[in-house]
Write a protein that holds these residues in place. Structure first.
Motif, PDB file in Angstrom:
ATOM      1  N   PHE A 179       3.074   9.854  -3.513  1.00  0.00           N
ATOM      2  CA  PHE A 179       2.924  10.207  -4.925  1.00  0.00           C
ATOM      3  C   PHE A 179       3.793   9.309  -5.814  1.00  0.00           C
ATOM      4  N   ALA A 180       4.987   8.979  -5.353  1.00  0.00           N
ATOM      5  CA  ALA A 180       5.850   8.070  -6.111  1.00  0.00           C
ATOM      6  C   ALA A 180       5.201   6.684  -6.209  1.00  0.00           C
ATOM      7  N   GLY A 181       4.546   6.249  -5.137  1.00  0.00           N
ATOM      8  CA  GLY A 181       3.813   4.988  -5.178  1.00  0.00           C
ATOM      9  C   GLY A 181       2.663   5.024  -6.170  1.00  0.00           C
ATOM     10  N   GLY A 226     -11.125  -7.136 -10.313  1.00  0.00           N
ATOM     11  CA  GLY A 226     -10.345  -5.943 -10.637  1.00  0.00           C
ATOM     12  C   GLY A 226     -10.279  -4.956  -9.487  1.00  0.00           C
ATOM     13  N   LEU A 227     -11.413  -4.716  -8.843  1.00  0.00           N
ATOM     14  CA  LEU A 227     -11.422  -3.765  -7.728  1.00  0.00           C
ATOM     15  C   LEU A 227     -10.653  -4.284  -6.520  1.00  0.00           C
ATOM     16  N   VAL A 228     -10.821  -5.558  -6.211  1.00  0.00           N
ATOM     17  CA  VAL A 228     -10.098  -6.140  -5.072  1.00  0.00           C
ATOM     18  C   VAL A 228      -8.590  -6.122  -5.337  1.00  0.00           C
ATOM     19  N   GLY A 229      -8.209  -6.518  -6.541  1.00  0.00           N
ATOM     20  CA  GLY A 229      -6.786  -6.509  -6.894  1.00  0.00           C
ATOM     21  C   GLY A 229      -6.201  -5.112  -6.881  1.00  0.00           C
ATOM     22  N   LEU A 230      -6.933  -4.150  -7.436  1.00  0.00           N
ATOM     23  CA  LEU A 230      -6.456  -2.777  -7.458  1.00  0.00           C
ATOM     24  C   LEU A 230      -6.321  -2.219  -6.048  1.00  0.00           C
ATOM     25  N   PHE A 231      -7.243  -2.560  -5.164  1.00  0.00           N
ATOM     26  CA  PHE A 231      -7.192  -2.100  -3.783  1.00  0.00           C
ATOM     27  C   PHE A 231      -5.923  -2.582  -3.087  1.00  0.00           C
ATOM     28  N   PHE A 232      -5.626  -3.865  -3.201  1.00  0.00           N
ATOM     29  CA  PHE A 232      -4.449  -4.399  -2.518  1.00  0.00           C
ATOM     30  C   PHE A 232      -3.143  -3.911  -3.138  1.00  0.00           C
ATOM     31  N   VAL A 233      -3.108  -3.787  -4.448  1.00  0.00           N
ATOM     32  CA  VAL A 233      -1.898  -3.286  -5.099  1.00  0.00           C
ATOM     33  C   VAL A 233      -1.684  -1.810  -4.750  1.00  0.00           C
ATOM     34  N   ALA A 234      -2.764  -1.046  -4.653  1.00  0.00           N
ATOM     35  CA  ALA A 234      -2.638   0.370  -4.282  1.00  0.00           C
ATOM     36  C   ALA A 234      -2.129   0.515  -2.855  1.00  0.00           C
ATOM     37  N   ILE A 235      -2.637  -0.295  -1.941  1.00  0.00           N
ATOM     38  CA  ILE A 235      -2.141  -0.242  -0.561  1.00  0.00           C
ATOM     39  C   ILE A 235      -0.656  -0.589  -0.523  1.00  0.00           C
ATOM     40  N   TYR A 236      -0.267  -1.594  -1.287  1.00  0.00           N
ATOM     41  CA  TYR A 236       1.135  -2.033  -1.328  1.00  0.00           C
ATOM     42  C   TYR A 236       2.039  -0.922  -1.857  1.00  0.00           C
ATOM     43  N   THR A 237       1.719  -0.369  -3.026  1.00  0.00           N
ATOM     44  CA  THR A 237       2.632   0.591  -3.650  1.00  0.00           C
ATOM     45  C   THR A 237       2.603   1.949  -2.958  1.00  0.00           C
ATOM     46  N   VAL A 238       1.424   2.460  -2.651  1.00  0.00           N
ATOM     47  CA  VAL A 238       1.341   3.787  -2.045  1.00  0.00           C
ATOM     48  C   VAL A 238       1.841   3.747  -0.597  1.00  0.00           C
ATOM     49  N   GLY A 239       1.456   2.724   0.141  1.00  0.00           N
ATOM     50  CA  GLY A 239       1.900   2.616   1.534  1.00  0.00           C
ATOM     51  C   GLY A 239       3.394   2.446   1.668  1.00  0.00           C
ATOM     52  N   LEU A 240       3.952   1.544   0.870  1.00  0.00           N
ATOM     53  CA  LEU A 240       5.396   1.341   0.944  1.00  0.00           C
ATOM     54  C   LEU A 240       6.161   2.528   0.358  1.00  0.00           C
ATOM     55  N   GLY A 241       5.578   3.204  -0.639  1.00  0.00           N
ATOM     56  CA  GLY A 241       6.214   4.412  -1.169  1.00  0.00           C
ATOM     57  C   GLY A 241       6.278   5.507  -0.113  1.00  0.00           C
TER      58      GLY A 241
END
Length: 135
Positions: free
Chosen positions: A74-76, A106-121
């Motif tokens: 959730f913090a991610g 936009g979708l590809v970028g959002l997908f990778f950024v979401a994996i980065y922030t949510v996964g690492l969070g």
């Protein structure tokens, strides 16, 4: 039983229910996630900052590893919102008026950024719970 003591009743003889959290701890998962997300945003200049934000959220949340993973994810998500807005603005400036390229990038970028922030969070949340339990 002393002569002045009231007779035992059901409410006097049963102990109150025990909460799963520590007795003195009154935490909110949403508040801990927002605090961890803000820490991740403020420290965004540091590499792997979602781990730091998730660690703060997991430390504040306490509990077991599942609680840490949840609050860290959730913090991610909280940290993802401003990153997505800035990315959208930059994408509009770079791509311009071609809607197909805008949507795909936009979708590809959002997908990778979401994996980065949510996964690492989530990883940071598990670390925060571990640190809170051990120290």
């Amino acid at each position: 039983m002393a002569p002045n003591d009231p007779p035992p009743t059901l409410e006097n003889s049963t102990p109150p229910p025990v909460d799963e959290q520590d007795p003195g701890r009154d935490t909110s998962t949403a508040l801990n996630a927002v605090i961890g997300g803000v820490v991740g945003i403020v420290l965004s200049f540091v590499p792997l900052s979602p781990v730091l934000g998730g660690t703060v959220a997991g430390y504040l949340e306490g509990g077991d590893t599942d609680d840490g993973l949840k609050v860290g994810a959730f913090a991610g998500l909280v940290a993802l919102l401003p990153i997505a807005l800035v990315g959208f603005f930059v994408l509009v400036l770079l791509v311009g008026g071609t809607p197909a390229a805008f949507g795909i990038l936009g979708l590809v970028g959002l997908f990778f950024v979401a994996i980065y922030t949510v996964g690492l969070g989530a990883l940071g949340g598990a670390i925060g719970v571990y640190v809170e339990d051990e120290f």
